[in-house]
Design a protein around this motif. Structure first.
Motif, short mmCIF file in Angstrom:
data_model
loop_
_atom_site.label_atom_id
_atom_site.label_comp_id
_atom_site.label_asym_id
_atom_site.label_seq_id
_atom_site.Cartn_x
_atom_site.Cartn_y
_atom_site.Cartn_z
N ASP A 84 0.86 -1.18 0.00
CA ASP A 84 0.00 0.00 0.00
C ASP A 84 0.90 1.23 0.00
O ASP A 84 1.60 1.49 0.98
CB ASP A 84 -0.90 -0.01 1.24
CG ASP A 84 -1.90 1.13 1.26
OD1 ASP A 84 -1.65 2.16 0.61
OD2 ASP A 84 -2.93 0.99 1.94
N PHE A 85 0.87 1.99 -1.10
CA PHE A 85 1.82 3.11 -1.21
C PHE A 85 1.55 4.22 -0.21
O PHE A 85 2.41 5.08 -0.01
CB PHE A 85 1.85 3.66 -2.64
CG PHE A 85 0.57 4.27 -3.15
CD1 PHE A 85 0.14 5.50 -2.70
CD2 PHE A 85 -0.18 3.62 -4.12
CE1 PHE A 85 -1.03 6.08 -3.18
CE2 PHE A 85 -1.34 4.18 -4.61
CZ PHE A 85 -1.77 5.42 -4.13
N ARG A 86 0.40 4.23 0.42
CA ARG A 86 0.13 5.25 1.45
C ARG A 86 0.75 4.87 2.78
O ARG A 86 0.97 5.74 3.62
CB ARG A 86 -1.37 5.45 1.61
CG ARG A 86 -2.05 6.02 0.39
CD ARG A 86 -3.47 6.45 0.71
NE ARG A 86 -3.50 7.61 1.59
CZ ARG A 86 -4.58 8.08 2.20
NH1 ARG A 86 -5.74 7.45 2.03
NH2 ARG A 86 -4.52 9.13 2.97
N GLU A 112 7.00 2.89 2.06
CA GLU A 112 7.89 3.50 1.08
C GLU A 112 8.21 2.45 0.03
O GLU A 112 8.92 1.46 0.31
CB GLU A 112 9.16 4.00 1.76
CG GLU A 112 10.22 4.54 0.81
CD GLU A 112 9.67 5.58 -0.16
OE1 GLU A 112 9.85 5.37 -1.39
OE2 GLU A 112 9.06 6.57 0.31
N ILE A 113 7.69 2.62 -1.15
CA ILE A 113 7.71 1.55 -2.15
C ILE A 113 9.13 1.17 -2.56
O ILE A 113 9.47 -0.03 -2.62
CB ILE A 113 6.89 1.95 -3.40
CG1 ILE A 113 5.42 2.18 -3.01
CG2 ILE A 113 7.00 0.89 -4.49
CD1 ILE A 113 4.76 1.00 -2.32
N TYR A 114 9.98 2.14 -2.82
CA TYR A 114 11.35 1.82 -3.21
C TYR A 114 12.04 0.99 -2.13
O TYR A 114 12.67 -0.04 -2.42
CB TYR A 114 12.14 3.10 -3.48
CG TYR A 114 13.61 2.87 -3.74
CD1 TYR A 114 14.07 2.47 -4.98
CD2 TYR A 114 14.55 3.02 -2.71
CE1 TYR A 114 15.42 2.23 -5.21
CE2 TYR A 114 15.89 2.79 -2.92
CZ TYR A 114 16.33 2.40 -4.17
OH TYR A 114 17.65 2.16 -4.38
N ILE A 163 -3.34 11.19 -6.49
CA ILE A 163 -2.60 12.39 -6.10
C ILE A 163 -1.93 12.22 -4.75
O ILE A 163 -1.00 12.96 -4.39
CB ILE A 163 -3.54 13.62 -6.11
CG1 ILE A 163 -2.73 14.91 -6.16
CG2 ILE A 163 -4.48 13.60 -4.92
CD1 ILE A 163 -3.56 16.14 -6.46
N ARG A 164 -2.35 11.21 -3.98
CA ARG A 164 -1.75 10.94 -2.67
C ARG A 164 -0.48 10.11 -2.78
O ARG A 164 0.13 9.80 -1.76
CB ARG A 164 -2.76 10.21 -1.79
CG ARG A 164 -4.06 10.97 -1.55
CD ARG A 164 -5.11 10.08 -0.91
NE ARG A 164 -5.52 9.02 -1.82
CZ ARG A 164 -6.43 8.10 -1.51
NH1 ARG A 164 -7.02 8.11 -0.33
NH2 ARG A 164 -6.75 7.16 -2.40
N SER A 165 -0.07 9.78 -4.00
CA SER A 165 1.06 8.87 -4.15
C SER A 165 2.42 9.53 -3.96
O SER A 165 3.42 8.84 -3.83
CB SER A 165 1.00 8.19 -5.53
OG SER A 165 0.95 9.14 -6.56
N GLY A 166 2.47 10.85 -3.93
CA GLY A 166 3.74 11.51 -3.68
C GLY A 166 3.69 12.99 -4.04
O GLY A 166 2.79 13.42 -4.77
N PHE A 167 4.65 13.75 -3.54
CA PHE A 167 4.66 15.19 -3.78
C PHE A 167 4.78 15.50 -5.26
O PHE A 167 4.18 16.45 -5.77
CB PHE A 167 5.80 15.85 -3.00
CG PHE A 167 5.89 17.33 -3.23
CD1 PHE A 167 4.94 18.19 -2.69
CD2 PHE A 167 6.91 17.88 -3.99
CE1 PHE A 167 5.00 19.55 -2.91
CE2 PHE A 167 6.99 19.24 -4.21
CZ PHE A 167 6.04 20.09 -3.66
#
Length: 389
Positions: free
Chosen positions: A235-237, A240-242, A267-271
């Motif tokens: 879950d990317f929220r 930290e995927i990397y 849009i919540r996936s990152g800045f």
């Protein structure tokens, strides 16, 4: 007849429109028995695809029964059940002869408009803007199918509409995404986006020999479905995927990364996704490639980045330095569906996969407008909508 039509951003209506007719000797007309809302249709709903016109009939995932046949057609007859590829191809040009049906040189009558944006025109598509031909789509009671001696595939007795409907788009697209990964057996494949195409990519990666699939999303129902297919879910929220992919691959990175999201990431996936959205809103950019950036960084040296999420224009701040210095291979395409149909129909017939596992909502055309919104907003566990006119 009744059909779902586009009238502007967030404005889909179920209207009465003229019935289609045979316009060329290689046409057929089908009575639609099942059609679906695709993630690509949401780009139309959100108003980001140019050259749409009010009243355009939508839809490119369609099957039905042949009811009228043009005089040059010898491969189909009235009463045949067929699935219709979303790509329209003549079967005779340079690209069709090489199996690259989505690059057909003849099927887009508005090729000049596409050339202005992309340099060259791809094939015409059903229900997907006048830049790509202005063809009426299949979210309707009837549909005209050009070049019908090349596109539609007959459905064997014993298979239901829901088992074969997704041969029109999402199953070939997900399968192609996995095939692009050049799997030999034992690989780790990371898939961004667990919508319908992502789900098909997960299943297909396992079919083609992947040992592990890492599925990335944030919608609980999508993650649960991916997990049911055997994927490790992130879950990317919450993660930290990397870092997590590095951990899962002992610091090497995924052997292949599939972008099944495209231009509209959450849009919540990152800045950077927020910045991309601002650029699009202020006409400083056309696409939001957050997922592609992340996939590049998460892919191992000399790995493959497979792109099947839809992008329409120009991408900003792509880490090409990473890709070049680490020897990544990029594979991408609008799916040449006709190329994949025979072997994927065979897999369904043999029971190796039943693509209907993604269906969560069944509806009528009249319910279509509200289901467009539900699908776009990921409400009520909506993963895939099938409508039966």
């Amino acid at each position: 007849m009744r059909a779902l039509t586009w009238h502007g951003k967030n404005d889909i209506r179920c209207d009465t429109v003229p019935d289609p007719k045979i316009e060329h000797g290689r046409d057929v007309v089908i009575k639609v028995t099942a059609c679906a809302i695709c993630g690509s249709d949401i780009h139309l709903y959100d108003g980001i695809m140019p050259s749409m016109e009010k009243g355009d009939v939508l839809g490119h995932e369609t099957m039905g029964e042949v009811v009228e046949v043009g005089p040059e057609i010898r491969t189909l007859k009235a009463g045949d059940r067929v699935v219709v590829p979303f790509t329209i191809a003549c079967g005779e040009c340079f690209f069709c002869k090489r199996g690259f049906y989505s690059g057909c040189e003849r099927s887009n009558p508005n090729a000049r408009a596409a050339e202005k944006l992309w340099g060259h025109s791809p094939a015409g598509l059903f229900g997907y803007s006048h830049m790509l031909g202005g063809f009426a789509g299949g979210q309707a009671e009837y549909m005209r199918v050009p070049y019908a001696d090349v596109g539609p595939i007959k459905v064997p007795d014993g298979l239901t509409d829901e088992q074969v409907l997704f041969l029109s788009d999402i199953f070939p697209t997900g399968y192609m995404a996995a095939e692009f990964c050049n799997l030999k057996g034992g690989e780790t494949v990371a898939v961004w986006g667990c919508g319908p195409v992502g789900q098909m990519a997960i299943k297909s990666a396992f079919l083609l020999g992947a040992e592990r699939v890492i599925a990335i999303d944030t919608v609980p129902e999508r993650l649960a479905l991916a997990q049911a297919s055997g994927a490790t879910t992130l879950d990317f929220r919450n993660e930290e995927i990397y870092d997590r992919i590095q951990e899962l691959t002992q610091g090497r990175g995924a052997d292949a990364c599939i972008d099944a999201v495209g231009t509209e990431p959450d849009i919540r996936s990152g800045f950077d996704a927020v910045v991309d959205r601002v650029k699009v809103a202020t006409y400083l950019g056309t696409d939001s490639p957050h997922v592609l950036r992340q996939a590049i960084h998460c892919c191992r040296n000399f790995g493959v980045v497979s792109i099947v999420g839809v992008y329409g224009g120009l991408l900003d701040k792509i880490p090409m330095g990473s890709a070049i210095n680490r020897g990544l291979t990029f594979r991408m395409a609008q799916t040449p569906v006709q190329h994949y149909l025979p072997k994927l129909l065979e897999r369904i017939t043999k029971g190796e996969i039943d693509p209907s596992f993604v269906i969560t909502h069944r509806a009528t055309l009249e319910q279509g407008p509200e289901l467009y919104k539900m699908f776009r907003d990921k409400e009520n566990g909506c993963i895939k909508v099938v409508m039966k006119p």
